[in-house]
Design an enzyme around this catalytic site. Structure first.
Site, PDB file in Angstrom:
ATOM      1  N   TRP A 124      -2.044  -9.866  39.478  1.00 34.15           N
ATOM      2  CA  TRP A 124      -3.400  -9.311  39.441  1.00 34.15           C
ATOM      3  C   TRP A 124      -4.476 -10.388  39.378  1.00 34.15           C
ATOM      4  O   TRP A 124      -5.642 -10.109  39.603  1.00 34.15           O
ATOM      5  CB  TRP A 124      -3.565  -8.359  38.241  1.00 34.15           C
ATOM      6  CG  TRP A 124      -3.098  -8.939  36.932  1.00 34.15           C
ATOM      7  CD1 TRP A 124      -1.895  -8.712  36.316  1.00 34.15           C
ATOM      8  CD2 TRP A 124      -3.795  -9.872  36.091  1.00 34.15           C
ATOM      9  NE1 TRP A 124      -1.808  -9.442  35.150  1.00 34.15           N
ATOM     10  CE2 TRP A 124      -2.964 -10.159  34.986  1.00 34.15           C
ATOM     11  CE3 TRP A 124      -5.050 -10.482  36.153  1.00 34.15           C
ATOM     12  CZ2 TRP A 124      -3.329 -11.040  33.964  1.00 34.15           C
ATOM     13  CZ3 TRP A 124      -5.428 -11.358  35.143  1.00 34.15           C
ATOM     14  CH2 TRP A 124      -4.570 -11.628  34.070  1.00 34.15           C
ATOM     15  N   ASN A 125      -4.121 -11.642  39.039  1.00 32.90           N
ATOM     16  CA  ASN A 125      -5.199 -12.607  38.760  1.00 32.90           C
ATOM     17  C   ASN A 125      -5.892 -13.135  40.023  1.00 32.90           C
ATOM     18  O   ASN A 125      -7.081 -13.415  40.011  1.00 32.90           O
ATOM     19  CB  ASN A 125      -4.706 -13.749  37.862  1.00 32.90           C
ATOM     20  CG  ASN A 125      -3.582 -14.549  38.471  1.00 32.90           C
ATOM     21  OD1 ASN A 125      -2.941 -14.118  39.424  1.00 32.90           O
ATOM     22  ND2 ASN A 125      -3.322 -15.712  37.911  1.00 32.90           N
ATOM     23  N   ARG A 155      -1.179 -15.754  50.682  1.00 28.58           N
ATOM     24  CA  ARG A 155      -0.316 -16.935  50.597  1.00 28.58           C
ATOM     25  C   ARG A 155       1.142 -16.566  50.874  1.00 28.58           C
ATOM     26  O   ARG A 155       1.952 -17.414  51.232  1.00 28.58           O
ATOM     27  CB  ARG A 155      -0.473 -17.553  49.200  1.00 28.58           C
ATOM     28  CG  ARG A 155       0.141 -18.890  49.056  1.00 28.58           C
ATOM     29  CD  ARG A 155      -0.509 -19.684  47.959  1.00 28.58           C
ATOM     30  NE  ARG A 155       0.054 -19.396  46.660  1.00 28.58           N
ATOM     31  CZ  ARG A 155      -0.333 -20.028  45.543  1.00 28.58           C
ATOM     32  NH1 ARG A 155      -1.293 -20.929  45.574  1.00 28.58           N
ATOM     33  NH2 ARG A 155       0.222 -19.745  44.401  1.00 28.58           N
ATOM     34  N   LYS A 188       4.392  -5.369  47.187  1.00 30.75           N
ATOM     35  CA  LYS A 188       4.053  -4.572  45.999  1.00 30.75           C
ATOM     36  C   LYS A 188       3.057  -5.366  45.154  1.00 30.75           C
ATOM     37  O   LYS A 188       3.408  -6.355  44.525  1.00 30.75           O
ATOM     38  CB  LYS A 188       5.294  -4.267  45.154  1.00 30.75           C
ATOM     39  CG  LYS A 188       4.962  -3.275  44.031  1.00 30.75           C
ATOM     40  CD  LYS A 188       5.875  -3.356  42.849  1.00 30.75           C
ATOM     41  CE  LYS A 188       5.576  -4.446  41.869  1.00 30.75           C
ATOM     42  NZ  LYS A 188       4.265  -4.413  41.195  1.00 30.75           N
ATOM     43  N   PRO A 189       1.792  -4.930  45.168  1.00 32.75           N
ATOM     44  CA  PRO A 189       0.812  -5.630  44.335  1.00 32.75           C
ATOM     45  C   PRO A 189       0.929  -5.218  42.874  1.00 32.75           C
ATOM     46  O   PRO A 189       1.548  -4.197  42.556  1.00 32.75           O
ATOM     47  CB  PRO A 189      -0.523  -5.163  44.921  1.00 32.75           C
ATOM     48  CG  PRO A 189      -0.253  -3.845  45.562  1.00 32.75           C
ATOM     49  CD  PRO A 189       1.206  -3.828  45.960  1.00 32.75           C
ATOM     50  N   GLY A 201       4.210 -14.564  39.146  1.00 29.40           N
ATOM     51  CA  GLY A 201       4.030 -13.835  37.893  1.00 29.40           C
ATOM     52  C   GLY A 201       4.621 -14.625  36.743  1.00 29.40           C
ATOM     53  O   GLY A 201       4.806 -15.847  36.828  1.00 29.40           O
ATOM     54  N   SER A 202       4.958 -13.918  35.691  1.00 34.66           N
ATOM     55  CA  SER A 202       5.403 -14.607  34.473  1.00 34.66           C
ATOM     56  C   SER A 202       6.828 -15.137  34.621  1.00 34.66           C
ATOM     57  O   SER A 202       7.638 -14.599  35.385  1.00 34.66           O
ATOM     58  CB  SER A 202       5.342 -13.649  33.284  1.00 34.66           C
ATOM     59  OG  SER A 202       6.370 -12.696  33.401  1.00 34.66           O
ATOM     60  N   GLU A 242       6.803 -18.406  41.851  1.00 38.12           N
ATOM     61  CA  GLU A 242       5.648 -19.119  41.289  1.00 38.12           C
ATOM     62  C   GLU A 242       5.428 -18.532  39.910  1.00 38.12           C
ATOM     63  O   GLU A 242       4.876 -17.442  39.767  1.00 38.12           O
ATOM     64  CB  GLU A 242       4.409 -18.912  42.172  1.00 38.12           C
ATOM     65  CG  GLU A 242       4.528 -19.474  43.565  1.00 38.12           C
ATOM     66  CD  GLU A 242       4.701 -20.975  43.604  1.00 38.12           C
ATOM     67  OE1 GLU A 242       4.494 -21.649  42.567  1.00 38.12           O
ATOM     68  OE2 GLU A 242       5.063 -21.484  44.667  1.00 38.12           O
ATOM     69  N   ARG A 286     -11.822 -21.725  35.634  1.00 41.41           N
ATOM     70  CA  ARG A 286     -11.605 -21.030  36.908  1.00 41.41           C
ATOM     71  C   ARG A 286     -10.917 -19.707  36.618  1.00 41.41           C
ATOM     72  O   ARG A 286      -9.957 -19.659  35.856  1.00 41.41           O
ATOM     73  CB  ARG A 286     -10.733 -21.910  37.812  1.00 41.41           C
ATOM     74  CG  ARG A 286     -10.303 -21.268  39.109  1.00 41.41           C
ATOM     75  CD  ARG A 286      -9.594 -22.293  39.978  1.00 41.41           C
ATOM     76  NE  ARG A 286      -9.093 -21.707  41.193  1.00 41.41           N
ATOM     77  CZ  ARG A 286      -7.793 -21.549  41.469  1.00 41.41           C
ATOM     78  NH1 ARG A 286      -6.868 -21.943  40.600  1.00 41.41           N
ATOM     79  NH2 ARG A 286      -7.424 -20.994  42.604  1.00 41.41           N
ATOM     80  N   CYS A 345      -2.354 -19.586  36.406  1.00 44.86           N
ATOM     81  CA  CYS A 345      -1.162 -20.328  35.986  1.00 44.86           C
ATOM     82  C   CYS A 345      -1.438 -21.828  35.961  1.00 44.86           C
ATOM     83  O   CYS A 345      -0.743 -22.587  35.298  1.00 44.86           O
ATOM     84  CB  CYS A 345       0.013 -20.014  36.903  1.00 44.86           C
ATOM     85  SG  CYS A 345      -0.390 -20.221  38.648  1.00 44.86           S
ATOM     86  N   GLU A 385       1.289 -19.329  27.313  1.00 42.63           N
ATOM     87  CA  GLU A 385       0.172 -19.404  28.264  1.00 42.63           C
ATOM     88  C   GLU A 385      -1.009 -18.662  27.658  1.00 42.63           C
ATOM     89  O   GLU A 385      -0.907 -17.462  27.370  1.00 42.63           O
ATOM     90  CB  GLU A 385       0.566 -18.715  29.573  1.00 42.63           C
ATOM     91  CG  GLU A 385       1.140 -19.645  30.599  1.00 42.63           C
ATOM     92  CD  GLU A 385       1.271 -18.964  31.958  1.00 42.63           C
ATOM     93  OE1 GLU A 385       1.955 -17.934  32.031  1.00 42.63           O
ATOM     94  OE2 GLU A 385       0.696 -19.463  32.935  1.00 42.63           O
TER      95      GLU A 385
HETATM   96  O1  LIG Z   1      -2.318 -18.245  38.876  1.00 38.44           O
HETATM   97  C1  LIG Z   1      -2.035 -18.970  39.789  1.00 38.44           C
HETATM   98  C2  LIG Z   1      -3.064 -19.831  40.463  1.00 38.44           C
HETATM   99  C3  LIG Z   1      -2.911 -19.741  41.894  1.00 38.44           C
HETATM  100  C4  LIG Z   1      -3.791 -20.690  42.651  1.00 38.44           C
HETATM  101  O2  LIG Z   1      -4.478 -21.507  42.062  1.00 38.44           O
HETATM  102  O3  LIG Z   1      -3.750 -20.610  43.862  1.00 38.44           O
END
Ligand SMILES: O=CCCC(=O)O
Length: 497
Positions: free
Chosen positions: A164-165, A173, A188-189, A242-243, A264, A292, A298, A395
């Protein structure tokens, strides 16, 4: 509200977003008609509802991806490239609409959301350029007895699970390289932010992506629907952001069918300010690395290590900058910090800050809980954070800067590397040799030298240790969606008639 909700079509940007599932080129309701709420984290109001897919729907999406795979893999690379390029252009044309949708469902300030749309669109442009550069090899065996040919082919139907972030950029991507490589997809979002993905899917349809290539399932029932499809044998590739906790579960499930995985996962980024650092650069980079996306990244600087000789200046300047940020509804003029995604995230961030304070950290700025509507957290700077504080090993995912001091390079590297994560590290120094030495010795997949931002479509994003597997973006990004096949062919007697 200062931003008008209308689109290039004159309709409301939110009202124009499809709210059904996209399966085999058709928008349809969930088979059991279930729907789920989408909530604006600044107002806590329900914006709209979207289809809440069941296992039956997700299996239908997988079947559509399987059906479309062979013909999609056979398309000309140039055709795939042009679809991606048109998607890039269309995203930029609809930049304001997409930003508005994202701010409404995720909370990030409108200007930042526009920046994410541009970042996300660039993945489509980057992979439009990569689609036509998939290459292979041709060589002879050392003993001259055979030819070796190496080719790359699409890995097959992919399951893409996005967070979601960064609802737009994490989608493009993954979809960008999958489309470029000739793979079909089920996307699946995250349940908190389905609308941005649905809007992107609409754009891809509008620019001519054939039916069945991209299937989108919004669902609140991930635990119920993902395992059966991952273990069902049709999905050949999983790409997850995700986590780490969820990533480990998915890896175990994927292992049953030996599904290729890109992961990731989380981070615990060290941000290291050396004694010789340019303080303007250090504070600017810290603002980027910490603030940011409100710290919901992450890549966010989770632990700041500042040399004892400069810590007072750094902390007071950072506290001043963070204290001057305007917090509020991302749709309001000048807002720089939006809400956390939900109440649980806000409460976690506040709990981590409180724990650090209880253990002896000093509040250099912020630190107050924001009352009222919306999941807001005041930007906060903590100094003298004590070893053992929970935010050093979790985190934070919010606007809390945790500062510790150090004396020597060896000492700070040992502490920085003393974590199971290894996504990114930041080093601020004017000493070029030291900058390279520290980059080499940090146990991470990415290093920001004198910058707080490493994310770009043209570089391989990813981590080591518990931060993940594989790379997204850059030249390596498409490799994750390609299988390597080698063909051996004996060289028979030469010069025969
Ligand atoms: O939360 C992940 C960051 C992803 C990014 O910076 O492209």
């Amino acid at each position: 509200m200062t931003i008008v909700d209308h689109t290039h079509t004159g309709r409301s940007a939110l009202a124009a977003v499809p709210t059904d599932l996209l399966i085999d080129g058709t928008w349809r309701a969930a088979s059991d008609s279930a729907r789920m709420d989408v909530i604006n984290p600044a107002t806590e109001q329900v914006i709209t509802q979207v289809a809440d897919a069941s296992l039956v729907d997700v299996q239908a999406a997988v079947a559509a991806a399987v059906k479309a795979q062979a013909s999609w893999a056979a398309t000309a690379p140039r055709a795939r490239s042009e679809i991606l390029y048109r998607a890039y252009e269309e995203m930029m044309r609809r930049q304001d609409d997409l930003a508005l949708i994202m701010t409404s469902e995720m909370g990030k300030p409108f200007a930042e959301a526009k920046g994410e749309v541009a970042y996300a669109a660039e993945f489509f442009r980057w992979f439009a350029e990569e689609a036509v550069r998939i290459d292979g090899g041709f060589s002879q065996r050392p003993d001259g007895t055979a030819r070796t040919m190496v080719l790359r082919q699409p890995v097959g139907p992919c399951l893409l699970l996005t967070p979601w972030n960064f609802p737009a950029a994490m989608g493009s991507r993954k979809m960008g390289p999958a489309i470029a490589a000739g793979c079909t997809m089920v996307l699946k979002p995250a349940p908190q932010t389905p609308l941005t993905s649905l809007a992107l899917a609409q754009i891809l349809q509008d620019v001519g992506l054939p039916k069945g290539v991209l299937n989108v399932v919004t669902t609140s029932r991930a635990a119920e629907v993902i395992e059966p499809v991952l273990t069902g044998g049709d999905i050949r590739k999983l790409s997850f952001t995700g986590s780490t906790a969820v990533g480990k579960i998915l890896l175990a499930q994927a292992a049953q069918q030996v599904v290729r995985c890109s992961m990731e996962l989380g981070g615990n980024a060290p941000f290291i300010v050396l004694a010789d650092a340019d303080m303007d650069v250090a504070v600017e980079a810290a603002m980027q690395a910490k603030m940011r996306n409100m710290g919901e990244a992450c890549t966010a600087a989770n632990r700041m290590f500042v040399h004892s000789s400069v810590v007072d200046e750094f902390a007071s300047r950072l506290a001043e900058r963070m204290g001057a940020l305007k917090v509020g509804n991302g749709m309001d003029d000048g807002v720089q910090v939006g809400p956390m995604i939900d109440a649980a995230s806000r409460d976690k961030v506040l709990r981590l800050a409180e724990d650090a304070i209880q253990r002896g950290a000093r509040v250099a700025g912020g630190g107050n809980a924001s009352g009222g509507t919306g999941f807001f957290v005041e930007p906060t700077v903590l100094t003298d954070v004590q070893p053992g504080s929970d935010l050093l090993s979790a985190e934070i995912f919010g606007p809390v800067a945790a500062i510790q001091t150090f004396e020597t390079v060896d000492e700070v590297l040992a502490i920085a590397n003393d974590t199971e994560w290894g996504l990114v590290g930041y080093v601020i120094t004017q000493d070029v040799d030291l900058a390279f030495e520290m980059s080499e010795r940090l146990e991470v997949g990415m290093v920001g030298l004198n910058t707080g931002l490493v994310s770009t479509p043209s570089a391989p994003f990813g981590g080591i240790k518990h931060s993940g597997l594989g790379r997204e973006g850059g030249r390596l990004g498409i490799e994750e969606f390609l299988d390597v096949k080698y063909i051996a062919m004996p060289i028979r007697e030469r010069g025969r008639a």
